[in-house]
Design a protein around this motif. Structure first.
Motif, PDB file in Angstrom:
ATOM      1  N   CYS A 271      33.401   2.241  64.702  1.00  0.00           N
ATOM      2  CA  CYS A 271      32.216   1.922  63.886  1.00  0.00           C
ATOM      3  C   CYS A 271      31.533   0.643  64.362  1.00  0.00           C
ATOM      4  O   CYS A 271      30.304   0.535  64.329  1.00  0.00           O
ATOM      5  CB  CYS A 271      32.610   1.807  62.419  1.00  0.00           C
ATOM      6  SG  CYS A 271      33.071   3.388  61.680  1.00  0.00           S
ATOM      7  N   GLU A 272      32.334  -0.316  64.789  1.00  0.00           N
ATOM      8  CA  GLU A 272      31.749  -1.551  65.333  1.00  0.00           C
ATOM      9  C   GLU A 272      30.921  -1.249  66.571  1.00  0.00           C
ATOM     10  O   GLU A 272      29.794  -1.738  66.726  1.00  0.00           O
ATOM     11  CB  GLU A 272      32.866  -2.541  65.660  1.00  0.00           C
ATOM     12  CG  GLU A 272      32.382  -3.860  66.243  1.00  0.00           C
ATOM     13  CD  GLU A 272      33.526  -4.807  66.585  1.00  0.00           C
ATOM     14  OE1 GLU A 272      33.244  -5.890  67.123  1.00  0.00           O
ATOM     15  OE2 GLU A 272      34.689  -4.454  66.322  1.00  0.00           O
ATOM     16  N   TYR A 273      31.463  -0.418  67.455  1.00  0.00           N
ATOM     17  CA  TYR A 273      30.746  -0.056  68.671  1.00  0.00           C
ATOM     18  C   TYR A 273      29.496   0.751  68.344  1.00  0.00           C
ATOM     19  O   TYR A 273      28.426   0.535  68.923  1.00  0.00           O
ATOM     20  CB  TYR A 273      31.670   0.747  69.590  1.00  0.00           C
ATOM     21  CG  TYR A 273      31.120   0.993  70.972  1.00  0.00           C
ATOM     22  CD1 TYR A 273      31.232   0.032  71.966  1.00  0.00           C
ATOM     23  CD2 TYR A 273      30.477   2.197  71.293  1.00  0.00           C
ATOM     24  CE1 TYR A 273      30.729   0.244  73.239  1.00  0.00           C
ATOM     25  CE2 TYR A 273      29.976   2.426  72.562  1.00  0.00           C
ATOM     26  CZ  TYR A 273      30.099   1.450  73.523  1.00  0.00           C
ATOM     27  OH  TYR A 273      29.590   1.662  74.781  1.00  0.00           O
ATOM     28  N   ALA A 274      29.641   1.683  67.383  1.00  0.00           N
ATOM     29  CA  ALA A 274      28.501   2.534  67.012  1.00  0.00           C
ATOM     30  C   ALA A 274      27.400   1.738  66.334  1.00  0.00           C
ATOM     31  O   ALA A 274      26.228   2.157  66.334  1.00  0.00           O
ATOM     32  CB  ALA A 274      28.967   3.654  66.091  1.00  0.00           C
ATOM     33  N   THR A 275      27.719   0.603  65.771  1.00  0.00           N
ATOM     34  CA  THR A 275      26.711  -0.251  65.132  1.00  0.00           C
ATOM     35  C   THR A 275      26.006  -1.132  66.156  1.00  0.00           C
ATOM     36  O   THR A 275      24.809  -1.432  66.027  1.00  0.00           O
ATOM     37  CB  THR A 275      27.378  -1.137  64.057  1.00  0.00           C
ATOM     38  OG1 THR A 275      27.999  -0.299  63.084  1.00  0.00           O
ATOM     39  CG2 THR A 275      26.360  -2.024  63.357  1.00  0.00           C
TER      40      THR A 275
END
Length: 393
Positions: A271-275
């Motif tokens: 999720c961090e990467y996708a954000t």
């Protein structure tokens, strides 16, 4: 019905997360690449007593239960360790501390538990054999009574932690499988002094090159006339199957806790990467093709957590928990694998780079579908014991 964690378990979670937060993914990747036990983390867990939660207070432990142990493992995995956390809580805290506290004689408890609580003594567990993987009934490692000792001969495989353990909880046959009536009779569980046996040359081991979980070695173990004093029997001679199930069910519950924590960790990284990743002018996480699979995995992780806690709660109360332990292991292993797979897809080509931790987590997550019991056997157990279908194996 209360779904709040007990205060004891909540405090465990907070304490272990505080330790895990000191170590970043670069640390865990280095341990994996160097095939090195996370000694710094282990020492902190020992110093805080977080490894000895299930050891009775009179022997220097926390006097808590399997639920607290599961919460600790989950927190360590979620806090950064991922798949490496499982063995840190299985080898000594569970296989040693939990088993001896539950089944050891008073003398065994007084000898071993204070040393486990202080971090002076570590253990491993040996059941699997080349010709008897998930079918424990067919193990052939034999212990023969000779005066005041048992003499053990046989071979074990995929035994983790032998290289650092002081004692091994060893499952043997004292009655051959073909002669045992019922089939579950004739098992004897022994506490083997590893250092002594290795020094005498009666026990040798050979590490197995592995795809993942490289922070602990897994070995083939050869036992040639290993002598074990009779007072080192755990439980009763020929009646060790009761002890064995009291090892295997907690093992599955703790493996499930590791899967839940690993799933949470991988989801947070994805999720961090996708954000942050925005190759087309907006974060890729805004795309439902990325978001929905991650959301589905989150739902799987939450369901696995509920069953893991339920299974641990039952075990702590001495109630049957075989089906719950199996279901927890099945769902948590699948959730951790799905999380790793979706994180891999979210990272795209960068997941293949060793600069990121996703490839390590992908490797580590896959084995959980096979150990400590293959998912096909779990499904067979559910089909027979929960659905009433004919036995398939």
């Amino acid at each position: 019905m209360d779904f709040d964690l007990p205060e004891s378990a909540a405090a465990v979670r907070e304490g272990v997360l505080a330790i895990a937060g000191k170590y970043d993914q670069e640390y865990w990747s280095r341990c994996d690449a160097d095939k090195r036990w996370p000694e710094e983390v282990w020492r902190e867990l020992v110093a805080g007593g977080w490894h000895a939660l299930a050891v009775p207070e009179e022997f220097g432990g926390g006097g808590q239960g399997l639920l607290e142990l599961a919460v600790a493992l989950e927190a360590l995995a979620e806090g950064g360790a991922g798949g490496a956390a499982s063995f840190m809580y299985l080898l000594t805290p569970a296989f040693g501390g939990l088993t001896i506290a539950r089944h050891g004689t008073r003398e065994q408890q007084e000898e071993f538990l204070p040393k486990i609580a202080s971090g002076e003594l570590e253990t491993c567990f040996a059941i699997t054999e080349p010709d008897a993987g998930s079918n424990a009934i067919n193990i052939s490692t034999h212990a023969r009574r000779d005066g005041d000792s048992f003499v053990v001969n046989g071979q074990k495989i995929w035994i983790s932690g032998v290289e650092r353990a002081d004692h091994m909880i060893l499952v043997t046959r004292t009655v051959p499988a073909a002669e045992a009536r019922p089939r579950t009779a004739g098992f004897t569980v022994l506490l083997v002094d590893l250092k002594e046996a290795v020094a005498e040359g009666t026990l040798t081991y050979q590490p197995i090159p592995k795809l993942g979980t490289n922070t602990v070695a897994s070995s083939t173990v050869f036992l040639d006339d290993v002598r074990v004093p009779a007072e080192r029997v755990l439980g009763e001679v020929d009646m060790g199957f009761a002890v064995l199930w009291d090892i295997l069910n907690p093992e599955r519950i703790l493996a499930a806790a590791g899967g839940v924590g690993s799933g949470e960790l991988v989801l947070s990284l994805a999720c961090e990467y996708a954000t942050e990743r925005a190759p087309f002018g907006k974060p890729i996480g805004t795309n439902q093709g990325i978001a929905f699979p991650l959301a589905r995995v989150k739902a799987q992780v939450e369901l696995a957590r509920l069953m893991t806690y339920k299974a641990a709660w039952l075990w702590d109360r001495g109630r049957p928990c075989g089906s719950e332990a199996n279901i927890a292991k099945l769902t948590a292993a699948d959730a951790a694998w799905q999380a790793a797979d979706r994180a891999f897809q979210t990272y795209g080509g960068m997941a293949y780079s060793l600069e990121y931790p996703i490839s390590r987590m992908f490797r580590d997550a896959r084995i959980a579908k096979n150990i400590p019991v293959a998912e096909e056997l779990v499904l067979a157990h559910i089909a027979q014991h929960e659905l009433g279908l004919p036995k398939s194996y």
